[in-house]
Design an enzyme around this catalytic site. Structure first.
Site, PDB file in Angstrom:
ATOM      1  N   ASN A   1       0.922  -1.051   0.061  1.00 11.00           N
ATOM      2  CA  ASN A   1       0.047   0.246   0.006  1.00 11.00           C
ATOM      3  C   ASN A   1       1.087   1.320   0.001  1.00 11.00           C
ATOM      4  O   ASN A   1       1.459   1.760   0.994  1.00 11.00           O
ATOM      5  CB  ASN A   1      -0.753  -0.194   1.250  1.00 11.00           C
ATOM      6  CG  ASN A   1      -1.527   1.340   1.495  1.00 11.00           C
ATOM      7  OD1 ASN A   1      -1.763   2.075   0.426  1.00 11.00           O
ATOM      8  ND2 ASN A   1      -2.212   1.532   2.465  1.00 11.00           N
TER       9      ASN A   1
ATOM     10  N   LYS B   1       0.070   4.462  -0.227  1.00  7.77           N
ATOM     11  CA  LYS B   1      -0.550   5.605   0.512  1.00  7.77           C
ATOM     12  C   LYS B   1      -0.517   6.419  -0.471  1.00  7.77           C
ATOM     13  O   LYS B   1      -0.420   6.677  -1.509  1.00  7.77           O
ATOM     14  CB  LYS B   1      -0.176   5.440   1.956  1.00  7.77           C
ATOM     15  CG  LYS B   1      -0.317   4.238   2.535  1.00  7.77           C
ATOM     16  CD  LYS B   1       0.186   4.455   4.273  1.00  7.77           C
ATOM     17  CE  LYS B   1       0.029   3.322   4.964  1.00  7.77           C
ATOM     18  NZ  LYS B   1       0.142   3.079   6.456  1.00  7.77           N
TER      19      LYS B   1
ATOM     20  N   HIS C   1      -9.505   0.751   5.247  1.00  9.40           N
ATOM     21  CA  HIS C   1      -8.052   1.016   6.234  1.00  9.40           C
ATOM     22  C   HIS C   1      -8.497   1.933   7.243  1.00  9.40           C
ATOM     23  O   HIS C   1      -9.100   2.957   7.180  1.00  9.40           O
ATOM     24  CB  HIS C   1      -7.163   1.412   5.141  1.00  9.40           C
ATOM     25  CG  HIS C   1      -5.608   1.554   5.585  1.00  9.40           C
ATOM     26  ND1 HIS C   1      -5.238   2.537   6.460  1.00  9.40           N
ATOM     27  CD2 HIS C   1      -4.622   0.618   5.276  1.00  9.40           C
ATOM     28  CE1 HIS C   1      -3.979   2.221   6.602  1.00  9.40           C
ATOM     29  NE2 HIS C   1      -3.737   1.135   6.117  1.00  9.40           N
TER      30      HIS C   1
ATOM     31  N   GLU D   1      -6.805   4.223   8.324  1.00 12.08           N
ATOM     32  CA  GLU D   1      -6.514   5.664   7.930  1.00 12.08           C
ATOM     33  C   GLU D   1      -7.712   6.397   7.289  1.00 12.08           C
ATOM     34  O   GLU D   1      -7.966   7.777   7.429  1.00 12.08           O
ATOM     35  CB  GLU D   1      -5.414   5.802   7.118  1.00 12.08           C
ATOM     36  CG  GLU D   1      -3.901   5.503   7.913  1.00 12.08           C
ATOM     37  CD  GLU D   1      -2.824   5.240   7.077  1.00 12.08           C
ATOM     38  OE1 GLU D   1      -1.741   4.991   7.577  1.00 12.08           O
ATOM     39  OE2 GLU D   1      -2.913   5.382   5.869  1.00 12.08           O
TER      40      GLU D   1
ATOM     41  N   GLU E   1      -5.046  -5.210  10.581  1.00 11.15           N
ATOM     42  CA  GLU E   1      -3.896  -4.263  10.849  1.00 11.15           C
ATOM     43  C   GLU E   1      -4.209  -3.463  12.165  1.00 11.15           C
ATOM     44  O   GLU E   1      -5.128  -2.672  12.210  1.00 11.15           O
ATOM     45  CB  GLU E   1      -3.908  -3.407   9.683  1.00 11.15           C
ATOM     46  CG  GLU E   1      -3.533  -3.715   8.388  1.00 11.15           C
ATOM     47  CD  GLU E   1      -2.886  -2.501   7.514  1.00 11.15           C
ATOM     48  OE1 GLU E   1      -2.116  -2.645   6.933  1.00 11.15           O
ATOM     49  OE2 GLU E   1      -3.965  -1.841   7.286  1.00 11.15           O
TER      50      GLU E   1
ATOM     51  N   GLY F   1       2.651   1.904  10.727  1.00 12.69           N
ATOM     52  CA  GLY F   1       3.742   3.156  10.468  1.00 12.69           C
ATOM     53  C   GLY F   1       4.411   3.432  12.113  1.00 12.69           C
ATOM     54  O   GLY F   1       4.820   4.605  12.021  1.00 12.69           O
TER      55      GLY F   1
ATOM     56  N   SER G   1       3.699  -2.295  10.168  1.00 14.42           N
ATOM     57  CA  SER G   1       5.081  -2.340  10.399  1.00 14.42           C
ATOM     58  C   SER G   1       5.924  -3.661  10.016  1.00 14.42           C
ATOM     59  O   SER G   1       6.629  -4.298  10.609  1.00 14.42           O
ATOM     60  CB  SER G   1       5.561  -1.773  11.787  1.00 14.42           C
ATOM     61  OG  SER G   1       5.080  -0.634  11.950  1.00 14.42           O
TER      62      SER G   1
END
Length: 240
Positions: A9, A11, A92, A94, A162, A168, A200
């Site tokens: 991904n 991003k 996701h 985010e 996740e 991250g 990560s």
């Protein structure tokens, strides 16, 4: 047996000149026993589809539930498919956090992905507060119940776990934590759906994660931007 996936991904990263990394990834994974997917910013999908790739599939990172309409700045699943995508990430954390997307939104996006012939990579994950409160499995199962539409199969959906606190941050869930979640997901979703871990993931920890029984691959963020970082992860998966 579920399909193994090494998924990246990117991003909000990458310009057309950076697509050379996708070609390098393609060379590096050509003979591996796993499917490789790179989910790119929408601006790069069409350009990537014109590259002479042999192995790597291309995905998007989001799709609006509608096929078209007055939704300034959004992109539909049909647009992604026309540009050359075969996959799209839905749910996701985010997106859930930055854009307030609910389980119902994610469900509608996933249905839109199927409508356009895309495979949905549906993400779920708990926050650190939820984990410390002992709510991890209940939160994840609630997200699945709210986000995963009826009709999900191993052919149209990949489930990615996740943990929000590991994305991250450099923190990675322990093997025992990952195994507990993935074993529960397998029991709920059956023996065929691919279950990915994300958070990560790097070459240094990939083999340990892929040795777990119900981990069928990874959804990789920052380490997918460079072939030198991502290809070793895919190789670890292929050898697991």
């Amino acid at each position: 047996m579920p399909q193994k996936y090494a998924a990246g991904n990117w991003k909000m990263n990458g310009l057309v000149t950076d697509l050379t990394e996708v070609l390098e990834i393609d060379k590096g994974v050509a003979d591996l026993a796993c499917q490789t997917v790179i989910c790119l910013p929408a601006t790069l999908i069409y350009a990537a589809d014109g590259d002479p790739r042999q192995t790597v599939e291309i995905g998007g990172q989001y799709c609006h539930p509608a096929a078209s309409g007055a939704h300034t700045g959004d992109i539909s699943a049909e647009m992604l498919a026309e540009a050359g995508a075969s996959y799209v990430i839905t749910g996701h954390s985010e997106r859930r956090t930055d854009h307030g997307e609910t389980d119902a939104d994610v469900r509608a996006q996933t249905e839109a992905a199927w409508r356009a012939g895309l495979v949905a990579i549906l993400c779920i994950g708990e926050t650190l507060d939820q984990r410390e409160a002992g709510e991890t499995l209940s939160v994840l199962m609630s997200q699945i119940d709210g986000s995963l539409p009826e009709g999900a199969t191993a052919e149209n959906t990949i489930l990615a776990y996740e943990p929000v606190w590991a994305i991250g941050t450099g923190k990675v869930a322990t093997p025992d934590q990952v195994a507990e979640v993935h074993d529960a997901l397998r029991e709920k979703l059956g023996p065929e759906m691919s279950l990915l871990y994300g958070g990560s993931v790097k070459a240094a920890n990939a083999a340990e994660l892929f040795a777990l029984t119900n981990v069928d691959g990874a959804l990789v963020g920052g380490a997918s931007l460079k072939a030198a970082d991502f290809v070793p992860i895919a190789k670890a998966l292929s050898e697991s």
